[in-house]
Design a protein around this motif. Structure first.
Motif, PDB file in Angstrom:
ATOM      1  N   ILE A  33      -2.153  -2.506  12.593  1.00  0.00           N
ATOM      2  CA  ILE A  33      -1.554  -1.986  11.378  1.00  0.00           C
ATOM      3  C   ILE A  33      -1.515  -3.056  10.283  1.00  0.00           C
ATOM      4  CG2 ILE A  33      -0.226  -0.135  12.460  1.00  0.00           C
ATOM      5  CD1 ILE A  33       2.160  -2.054  12.401  1.00  0.00           C
ATOM      6  N   LEU A  34      -2.084  -4.223  10.598  1.00  0.00           N
ATOM      7  CA  LEU A  34      -2.179  -5.305   9.608  1.00  0.00           C
ATOM      8  C   LEU A  34      -3.650  -5.649   9.363  1.00  0.00           C
ATOM      9  CD1 LEU A  34       0.579  -7.670  11.053  1.00  0.00           C
ATOM     10  CD2 LEU A  34       0.805  -6.071   9.123  1.00  0.00           C
ATOM     11  N   ARG A  35      -3.905  -6.278   8.224  1.00  0.00           N
ATOM     12  CA  ARG A  35      -5.271  -6.697   7.920  1.00  0.00           C
ATOM     13  C   ARG A  35      -5.642  -7.990   8.623  1.00  0.00           C
ATOM     14  NH1 ARG A  35      -6.546  -4.633   2.002  1.00  0.00           N
ATOM     15  NH2 ARG A  35      -4.707  -3.352   1.797  1.00  0.00           N
ATOM     16  N   GLU A  84     -12.692  -0.719   7.057  1.00  0.00           N
ATOM     17  CA  GLU A  84     -12.628  -1.978   6.307  1.00  0.00           C
ATOM     18  C   GLU A  84     -12.269  -3.123   7.253  1.00  0.00           C
ATOM     19  OE1 GLU A  84     -11.111  -1.373   2.381  1.00  0.00           O
ATOM     20  OE2 GLU A  84     -10.484  -3.469   2.177  1.00  0.00           O
ATOM     21  N   TRP A  88     -12.722  -7.329   7.085  1.00  0.00           N
ATOM     22  CA  TRP A  88     -11.507  -8.098   7.426  1.00  0.00           C
ATOM     23  C   TRP A  88     -11.785  -9.030   8.595  1.00  0.00           C
ATOM     24  CZ3 TRP A  88      -7.892  -3.182   7.573  1.00  0.00           C
ATOM     25  CH2 TRP A  88      -7.647  -2.752   6.252  1.00  0.00           C
ATOM     26  N   LYS A 113     -14.124  -5.803  -2.209  1.00  0.00           N
ATOM     27  CA  LYS A 113     -12.679  -5.579  -2.296  1.00  0.00           C
ATOM     28  C   LYS A 113     -11.898  -6.678  -1.603  1.00  0.00           C
ATOM     29  CE  LYS A 113     -13.466  -1.493  -4.030  1.00  0.00           C
ATOM     30  NZ  LYS A 113     -13.402  -1.317  -5.467  1.00  0.00           N
ATOM     31  N   ILE A 177      -6.402  -2.246  -8.750  1.00  0.00           N
ATOM     32  CA  ILE A 177      -5.375  -1.267  -9.119  1.00  0.00           C
ATOM     33  C   ILE A 177      -4.758  -1.638 -10.467  1.00  0.00           C
ATOM     34  CG2 ILE A 177      -3.167  -0.237  -8.463  1.00  0.00           C
ATOM     35  CD1 ILE A 177      -4.043  -0.400  -5.575  1.00  0.00           C
TER      36      ILE A 177
ATOM     37  N   PRO B  38      -2.764   2.485   7.458  1.00  0.00           N
ATOM     38  CA  PRO B  38      -1.529   1.688   7.525  1.00  0.00           C
ATOM     39  C   PRO B  38      -1.510   0.517   6.540  1.00  0.00           C
ATOM     40  CG  PRO B  38      -2.453   1.980   9.730  1.00  0.00           C
ATOM     41  CD  PRO B  38      -3.425   2.575   8.779  1.00  0.00           C
ATOM     42  N   GLN B  39      -2.633  -0.196   6.422  1.00  0.00           N
ATOM     43  CA  GLN B  39      -2.673  -1.372   5.546  1.00  0.00           C
ATOM     44  C   GLN B  39      -2.574  -0.962   4.079  1.00  0.00           C
ATOM     45  OE1 GLN B  39      -4.820  -0.623   7.995  1.00  0.00           O
ATOM     46  NE2 GLN B  39      -4.935  -2.338   9.425  1.00  0.00           N
ATOM     47  N   ALA B  40      -3.029   0.251   3.758  1.00  0.00           N
ATOM     48  CA  ALA B  40      -2.947   0.727   2.375  1.00  0.00           C
ATOM     49  C   ALA B  40      -1.493   1.012   2.002  1.00  0.00           C
ATOM     50  CB  ALA B  40      -3.791   1.986   2.206  1.00  0.00           C
ATOM     51  N   GLU B  42       1.104  -0.243   3.456  1.00  0.00           N
ATOM     52  CA  GLU B  42       1.805  -1.525   3.486  1.00  0.00           C
ATOM     53  C   GLU B  42       1.650  -2.240   2.137  1.00  0.00           C
ATOM     54  OE1 GLU B  42       3.788  -2.168   5.809  1.00  0.00           O
ATOM     55  OE2 GLU B  42       4.368  -4.070   4.866  1.00  0.00           O
ATOM     56  N   ALA B  43       0.439  -2.182   1.603  1.00  0.00           N
ATOM     57  CA  ALA B  43       0.182  -2.836   0.307  1.00  0.00           C
ATOM     58  C   ALA B  43       0.951  -2.133  -0.819  1.00  0.00           C
ATOM     59  CB  ALA B  43      -1.315  -2.838   0.013  1.00  0.00           C
ATOM     60  N   ARG B  49       4.477   0.094  -5.412  1.00  0.00           N
ATOM     61  CA  ARG B  49       3.813   1.259  -6.010  1.00  0.00           C
ATOM     62  C   ARG B  49       4.103   2.517  -5.210  1.00  0.00           C
ATOM     63  NH1 ARG B  49      -1.298  -2.608  -6.925  1.00  0.00           N
ATOM     64  NH2 ARG B  49      -0.846  -3.233  -9.056  1.00  0.00           N
ATOM     65  N   THR B 146     -10.243   0.999   3.248  1.00  0.00           N
ATOM     66  CA  THR B 146      -8.787   1.036   3.118  1.00  0.00           C
ATOM     67  C   THR B 146      -8.291   0.539   1.753  1.00  0.00           C
ATOM     68  OG1 THR B 146      -8.554   0.836   5.495  1.00  0.00           O
ATOM     69  CG2 THR B 146      -6.632   0.228   4.190  1.00  0.00           C
ATOM     70  N   SER B 147      -8.979  -0.439   1.154  1.00  0.00           N
ATOM     71  CA  SER B 147      -8.578  -0.890  -0.189  1.00  0.00           C
ATOM     72  C   SER B 147      -8.682   0.268  -1.174  1.00  0.00           C
ATOM     73  CB  SER B 147      -9.470  -2.033  -0.671  1.00  0.00           C
ATOM     74  OG  SER B 147      -9.292  -3.162   0.138  1.00  0.00           O
ATOM     75  N   GLU B 148      -9.710   1.082  -0.999  1.00  0.00           N
ATOM     76  CA  GLU B 148      -9.860   2.235  -1.891  1.00  0.00           C
ATOM     77  C   GLU B 148      -8.866   3.347  -1.558  1.00  0.00           C
ATOM     78  OE1 GLU B 148     -14.300   2.020  -3.681  1.00  0.00           O
ATOM     79  OE2 GLU B 148     -14.170   2.885  -1.686  1.00  0.00           O
ATOM     80  N   GLU B 150      -5.863   2.756  -0.705  1.00  0.00           N
ATOM     81  CA  GLU B 150      -4.697   2.275  -1.450  1.00  0.00           C
ATOM     82  C   GLU B 150      -4.849   2.592  -2.942  1.00  0.00           C
ATOM     83  OE1 GLU B 150      -4.389  -1.990  -1.302  1.00  0.00           O
ATOM     84  OE2 GLU B 150      -2.850  -2.030  -2.844  1.00  0.00           O
ATOM     85  N   HIS B 151      -6.041   2.370  -3.451  1.00  0.00           N
ATOM     86  CA  HIS B 151      -6.308   2.606  -4.868  1.00  0.00           C
ATOM     87  C   HIS B 151      -6.105   4.081  -5.233  1.00  0.00           C
ATOM     88  CE1 HIS B 151      -8.596   2.878  -8.621  1.00  0.00           C
ATOM     89  NE2 HIS B 151      -8.406   1.590  -8.743  1.00  0.00           N
ATOM     90  N   ALA B 154      -2.440   5.093  -5.155  1.00  0.00           N
ATOM     91  CA  ALA B 154      -1.686   4.585  -6.302  1.00  0.00           C
ATOM     92  C   ALA B 154      -2.096   5.221  -7.620  1.00  0.00           C
ATOM     93  CB  ALA B 154      -1.835   3.066  -6.392  1.00  0.00           C
TER      94      ALA B 154
END
Ligand code: SF4
Lengths: 198, 475
Positions: A33-35, A84, A88, A113, A177, B38-40, B42-43, B49, B146-148, B150-151, B154
């Motif tokens: 659940i973490l990167r 991803e 990572w 990213k 973002i 999950p990481q999205a 979390e961020a 946000r 996952t970064s996307e 999150e994007h 948000a």
């Protein structure tokens, strides 16, 4: 995100095409659940034997490639799953740059990213680099993003293309973002104009 | 200027654009699952946000879910944790979750269409590469990292460089016994796993028009296996008929208005693609994959290839490595390959038509004693419908396990996995090394081919069997 401007490092070869993200980071590591901390799962099924011991035949396990931060790969690197976790894991293991003749789309995008550079060179130049790395243990390359060049220590250089917007984001370490939120007014306007779309 | 389906959808969704950089695209529907989110979340927490459009965001549990009878306690602590985290994230960010006790739970790419969330003209994303499935409706649907995720959570938008368009046209009529799965495997075999990289594919031609929605989903699902950004098929009456009455589509007069708009999205006559390739349906036989990527396929009456037949040295080595992993000898007739396991399921082939087709093959027959076979419906809705039709009985009586909905052995993040060395005929989409379990050997096939293989204990040509096999919407 940390800006990426220039990187110099040891090169490790991974000589097979179509390396998929299931291979880069197998499913058991997707339960994270973490990167962070995914480097231990990188290429897990290739790096480790069934007994759990390190596989001496796998390139990354060879002493000469310890500490490598540039991965040299073949066509269609990163195909398959969108996870991803793949970039990572590569980053956590220490890779900053991946050089290949071609990349799968989602993986390519995911690298940017995370402040990593997936670098495309023509297949014959990648082949040349494979031979160079093979011939000279300890081969280091310098990747310079502003000038879009790769150099070896003998002074030979190769130039590469990268989308100007992606380049700017890497150089400045821009947060996507935050960038998008500058367009809040346009997003709101779009939402008003399309409110009826279910 | 005549426009393609892709161009029409793209234009409708540009929020902001400026020369020399990607466009900001609005996203109509965001599907979320427990593995890539999950990481999205979390961020989002770290940056304070929120989720911009909770009404356009839907979540399900699918990848980690055991397929045992429910309710159960998830024994794998990490899976249990990921599922709990998804529940907590949905609760605290206000997102609707199709949890394990929901009649709508299922594989993300199965439930989107069946709930009518997937609609023509929409932009649809999910942290999952098989999001291309939804393109079957004439939506622009693609997988993101996952970064996307999150994007999009948000901002409800994404920066996208405009991809090129690739028309894959299939002319003619499929021969009996040849399915949508065979069509897409055949195409990937021809163009390769990177053959569509950088493109949005539109599948066109009479074969696509004659496929049902579920068959079109099978085709679009595997677009990513050719490297495509997305795959799509123009909406037509088949699309409209499928969607009418579904939970999330407009009802009554509003539906007719929406349908007229959907139909107007089809590519205009004379619209230009950046590239076009044409295939002939009559050339396509049932396909079986022999190697470790979905481009490594051969006709059912073919043989395992000899690596020496590849002229490109990289391809030759890659074939050698694939054969070694797969434990196969060059020249072996495909029909002599013996199987230990059969898996009917996944977002490629776990819908009701897939199960009906497989059931029609196994009815009155029995799974070979050397084979363990299972059927995993893609969703609770599929499962309920199959049980109403008595398909579960047909499968059980034939010796198949009948399980609960989820991704199951498509990727084995749950307890359903292959053991090292086990060989499996699978209706899923990826035969990568270790995909179904470390050391497991996967052969991709259609549901009818998988069913026949389960009965025979080895691959067989379904065309030699006397079963009613529907290949198109008109049949
Ligand atoms: S069924 Fe397989 S391919 Fe489809 S979403 Fe689940 S794991 Fe991914």
């Amino acid at each position: 995100m940390k800006p990426f401007v220039q990187h110099r490092g040891l090169v490790a070869p991974l000589d097979r095409p179509n390396v998929d993200t299931d291979q880069i980071i197998p499913k058991q590591f997707l339960k994270a659940i973490l990167r962070s901390g995914l480097g231990k799962g990188l290429f897990f099924d290739w790096r480790f034997l069934a007994s759990g011991a390190s596989n001496p035949d796998f390139a990354l396990n060879q002493p000469r490639y310890q500490g490598a931060s540039i991965l040299l790969a073949r066509d269609n690197f990163g195909c398959g799953s969108s996870r991803e976790h793949a970039p990572w894991a590569l980053k956590d293991y220490g890779f900053q740059v991946i050089i290949a003749p071609s990349f799968a789309d989602i993986f390519y995008n995911n690298c940017f990213k995370n402040g990593m550079l997936p670098l495309v060179l023509p297949a014959d130049q990648v082949e040349e680099l494979f031979q160079l790395v093979q011939a000279k243990p300890g081969t280091q390359l310098t990747v310079d993003l502003p000038s879009q060049t790769v150099r070896d220590d003998a002074g030979k250089s190769w130039s590469f293309e990268v989308d100007s917007f992606r380049k700017k984001c890497l150089l400045e370490g821009l947060d996507d973002i935050a960038l998008t939120l500058r367009h809040e007014a346009e997003i709101e306007q779009y939402e008003k104009a399309h409110a009826s779309v279910a | 200027m005549p426009k393609t389906l892709f161009e029409k959808i793209w234009q409708r969704h540009v929020v902001f654009s400026e020369p020399g950089r990607p466009s900001l695209l609005y996203i109509d529907l965001h599907l979320v699952h427990e593995v890539t989110s999950p990481q999205a979340f979390e961020a989002l927490r770290e940056t304070g946000r929120k989720v911009r459009r909770t009404d356009r965001t839907f979540a399900t549990l699918d990848h980690n879910v055991p397929t045992d009878p429910r309710p159960f306690k998830i024994l794998d602590a990490n899976s249990a944790k990921q599922i709990d985290v998804m529940r907590e994230n949905c609760r605290s960010f206000g997102i609707q979750l199709f949890d394990l006790d929901s009649p709508s739970q299922g594989i993300v790419h199965v439930i989107g269409p069946e709930l009518g969330l997937t609609q023509p003209g929409k932009t649809i994303v999910c942290g999952d590469s098989h999001t291309s499935t939804h393109g079957a409706f004439g939506a622009l649907a693609f997988g993101i990292g996952t970064s996307e995720v999150e994007h999009v959570l948000a901002t409800q938008c994404l920066w996208q460089s405009r991809p090129q368009t690739l028309e894959l046209r299939v002319e003619g009529t499929l021969r009996p016994g040849v399915t949508a799965k065979d069509v897409i495997l055949y195409i990937i075999g021809r163009i390769g796993t990177g053959g569509a990289t950088g493109y949005v594919v539109e599948y066109t031609g009479p074969v696509m028009r004659n496929l049902t929605m579920e068959q079109r989903m099978t085709v679009c699902n595997m677009s990513i296996e050719a490297g495509a950004r997305a795959g799509m098929i123009a909406p037509d009456q088949v699309t409209v008929d499928y969607l009418r009455g579904r939970k999330h589509v407009p009802q009554g007069a509003e539906f007719e208005k929406a349908a007229a708009d959907w139909l107007s999205l089809a590519s205009d006559a004379g619209a230009q693609y950046d590239k076009s390739l044409v295939f002939q349906a009559e050339d396509i036989a049932p396909q079986v994959s022999w190697g470790t990527n979905p481009g490594m396929v051969v006709d059912i009456n073919g043989r395992v290839p000899d690596p020496n037949a590849f002229s490109d040295p990289v391809e030759r080595r890659s074939a050698e490595m694939a054969l070694e992993y797969m434990g196969l000898k060059p020249g072996t007739p495909v029909q002599e390959i013996k199987l230990d396991r059969v898996f009917i399921g996944s977002c490629t082939n776990s819908r009701i038509e897939d199960l009906k087709a497989a059931a029609s093959v196994v009815r009155g027959r029995h799974v070979a004693p050397t084979v363990r076979a299972m059927v995993v419906p893609g969703s609770q809705q599929v499962k309920a419908e199959a049980e109403k039709l008595g398909l579960d009985r047909i499968f059980r009586e034939a010796g198949f396990e009948w399980r609960e909905s989820g991704c199951s052995m498509c990727l084995g993040m749950n307890p359903d996995t292959l053991s090292p060395g086990e060989r499996c005929a699978s209706t899923s989409n990826r035969n990568f090394e270790g995909r179904q379990g470390k050391g497991g050997r996967t052969h991709l096939v259609s549901p009818t081919m998988a069913a026949a293989a389960a009965v025979s204990g080895h691959f067989v040509d379904i065309r030699d069997w006397d079963v009613p096999v529907a290949t198109g919407a008109s049949q």
